[in-house]
Design a protein around this motif. Structure first.
Motif, PDB file in Angstrom:
ATOM      1  N   ALA A 210       0.946  -1.256   0.130  1.00  0.00           N
ATOM      2  CA  ALA A 210      -0.011  -0.181   0.078  1.00  0.00           C
ATOM      3  C   ALA A 210       0.867   1.256   0.164  1.00  0.00           C
ATOM      4  N   SER A 211       0.909   2.100  -1.224  1.00  0.00           N
ATOM      5  CA  SER A 211       1.443   3.354  -1.453  1.00  0.00           C
ATOM      6  C   SER A 211       0.902   4.311  -1.766  1.00  0.00           C
ATOM      7  N   MET A 212       1.473   5.524  -2.023  1.00  0.00           N
ATOM      8  CA  MET A 212       0.468   6.621  -2.255  1.00  0.00           C
ATOM      9  C   MET A 212       1.538   7.671  -3.295  1.00  0.00           C
ATOM     10  N   ARG A 213       0.778   8.479  -3.884  1.00  0.00           N
ATOM     11  CA  ARG A 213       1.488   9.682  -4.630  1.00  0.00           C
ATOM     12  C   ARG A 213       1.114  11.146  -4.108  1.00  0.00           C
ATOM     13  N   SER A 214       0.031  11.083  -3.288  1.00  0.00           N
ATOM     14  CA  SER A 214      -0.451  12.172  -2.538  1.00  0.00           C
ATOM     15  C   SER A 214      -1.406  11.771  -1.566  1.00  0.00           C
ATOM     16  N   GLU A 215      -2.183  12.761  -0.895  1.00  0.00           N
ATOM     17  CA  GLU A 215      -2.887  12.393   0.126  1.00  0.00           C
ATOM     18  C   GLU A 215      -4.615  11.945  -0.670  1.00  0.00           C
ATOM     19  N   THR A 216      -4.607  12.131  -1.889  1.00  0.00           N
ATOM     20  CA  THR A 216      -5.561  11.859  -2.771  1.00  0.00           C
ATOM     21  C   THR A 216      -5.345  10.939  -3.840  1.00  0.00           C
ATOM     22  N   ARG A 217      -4.160  10.418  -3.841  1.00  0.00           N
ATOM     23  CA  ARG A 217      -3.927   9.429  -5.016  1.00  0.00           C
ATOM     24  C   ARG A 217      -3.202   8.266  -4.324  1.00  0.00           C
ATOM     25  N   SER A 218      -3.713   7.163  -4.535  1.00  0.00           N
ATOM     26  CA  SER A 218      -2.989   5.863  -4.033  1.00  0.00           C
ATOM     27  C   SER A 218      -2.172   4.970  -5.127  1.00  0.00           C
ATOM     28  N   ARG A 219      -1.415   4.050  -4.877  1.00  0.00           N
ATOM     29  CA  ARG A 219      -0.658   3.239  -5.428  1.00  0.00           C
ATOM     30  C   ARG A 219      -0.680   1.941  -4.621  1.00  0.00           C
ATOM     31  N   TYR A 220      -1.275   0.966  -5.346  1.00  0.00           N
ATOM     32  CA  TYR A 220      -1.267  -0.432  -4.578  1.00  0.00           C
ATOM     33  C   TYR A 220      -0.812  -1.427  -5.492  1.00  0.00           C
ATOM     34  N   TYR A 221       0.111  -2.565  -5.047  1.00  0.00           N
ATOM     35  CA  TYR A 221       0.646  -3.567  -5.493  1.00  0.00           C
ATOM     36  C   TYR A 221       0.261  -4.963  -5.029  1.00  0.00           C
ATOM     37  N   ILE A 222       0.066  -6.056  -5.830  1.00  0.00           N
ATOM     38  CA  ILE A 222      -0.048  -7.208  -5.557  1.00  0.00           C
ATOM     39  C   ILE A 222       1.011  -8.130  -6.232  1.00  0.00           C
TER      40      ILE A 222
END
Length: 389
Positions: A210-222
């Motif tokens: 669970a990651s993010m680029r900003s407080e309103t944009r998220s980046r997830y991986y599996i």
């Protein structure tokens, strides 16, 4: 055209190198095969070590990074049930910064013209010549004509698939590579992150991040098998899997939304030695690749650029040839330490196809030890925040 340093590649490494040289009055030209829009369209990492943020500040280009970036004091390891927080600020006295690689590139690009850094975009068929002589040069095609740049040094910042590394004869080089039997399926979505810090999860079904680029944009991986297809993962299935792997505490705070981008990236560890041959110097992905576990790719490129810029500045300003000769050994010492950390964290947090019940219990035991040991957490924190230059 004649210049002191010709740089191949206008990603963050090439741009940063060009800026550092221009700041010292050294002539530099960057040649990039793609267009500016294509370069900015690359979705890459977003966790910056102090090394990277210090370089941006040194150039006076860190204002937007500090205004929009997210300083992080720690991150989490998860085992499917609990979150183990690694307090990097308390353990090391330093932070990391979440600020997308695309944004770093944008800041460096925007400042180039005003600082006299020339960039040639859409340069096709870039080739490097006579790199082991005192008169190296490169050629490229643009607008129906072939162009030539003569330089004192050529610097390859053109990534794993670029032409620079291929200009070093195989007879004088050694490549070390490990391919991993899985990839990362990533989703980018305009939703708030499930935690204000990153979560690296080891679950019986596989790794998740669970990651993010900003407080309103998220980046997830599996983690997924290499033969998996993006089409097999509609958004709902991916969100369900993330909730399972990240564990109940994180899952309770996941906000779902449509994918802005979804892709599968393979993982590899790769190191090419030496990083200098004659008048050609390599930096970043042209010389090494790390798995994204641990967020070392961009930051390792920036440490290369730090060493490389210093060696070239010493050469041109102080006539110190030894600095250039020592670049490769100095850079590789840090490269291998970062490779080790990324490899170990990848082994700890992923499920390998040939692993058995014993291997799984060893991972659980490792995570139990990390959860209870300040010494283990300190080792992880020191590596995550970035080893000293």
């Amino acid at each position: 055209m004649k210049t002191q340093v010709a740089i191949v590649g206008a990603g963050p490494a090439g741009l940063m190198l060009g800026h550092l040289l221009r700041a010292e009055g050294i002539e530099a030209v960057i040649v990039e095969r793609a267009s500016p829009d294509y370069v900015l369209g690359r979705i890459r990492a977003g966790v910056l070590e102090r090394t990277t943020t210090d370089l941006m500040d040194r150039l006076g280009l860190g204002a937007r990074m500090h205004a929009e970036g997210l300083p992080h004091d720690g991150f989490h390891l998860a085992d499917g049930e609990r979150l183990i927080r690694i307090n990097i600020a308390e353990l090391t006295g330093r932070q990391v910064m979440v600020y997308g690689q695309t944004e770093v590139t944008r800041d460096l690009m925007a400042a180039a013209a005003g600082r006299g850094l020339e960039i040639v975009y859409d340069a096709a068929d870039v080739a490097l010549h006579d790199v082991d002589s005192d008169t190296p040069y490169l050629t490229y095609a643009k607008d129906g004509a072939t162009h030539r740049i003569d330089a004192d040094f050529l610097c390859g910042c053109d990534g794993f698939h670029g032409p620079s590394r291929k200009a070093i004869p195989a007879s004088v080089a050694t490549a070390y590579e490990k391919l991993y039997p899985f990839g990362w399926l990533g989703i980018l979505a305009d939703v708030p992150p499930c935690n204000h810090e990153l979560i690296y999860a080891n679950h019986a079904r596989g790794f998740a991040l669970a990651s993010m680029r900003s407080e309103t944009r998220s980046r997830y991986y599996i983690q997924v098998p290499l033969d998996e297809k993006v089409e097999e993962w509609p958004d709902d299935r991916l969100w369900d899997e993330l909730a399972t792997r990240l564990g109940p505490e994180a899952a309770a705070h996941i906000t779902r939304g449509p994918a802005l981008e979804k892709s599968i990236a393979p993982l590899r560890s790769f190191v090419f030695e030496p990083m200098r041959h004659g008048r050609l110097m390599l930096a970043g992905d042209s010389a090494h690749i790390v798995p994204p576990t641990g967020a070392k790719g961009l930051n390792l490129a920036m440490s290369d650029v730090h060493y490389l810029s210093q060696s070239l500045i010493d050469y041109f300003k102080r006539h110190d040839s030894d600095a250039v000769a020592g670049y490769s050994d100095k850079a590789l010492a840090r490269v291998w330490k970062s490779e080790r950390f990324s490899w170990q964290l990848t082994k700890l947090m992923h499920r390998f196809p040939d692993s058995d019940a014993f291997d799984r219990r060893m991972q659980v035991a490792d995570l139990d030890y990390i959860a209870s040991s300040i010494a283990a957490q300190t080792t992880i924190a020191e590596n995550y925040v970035g080893l000293p230059l």
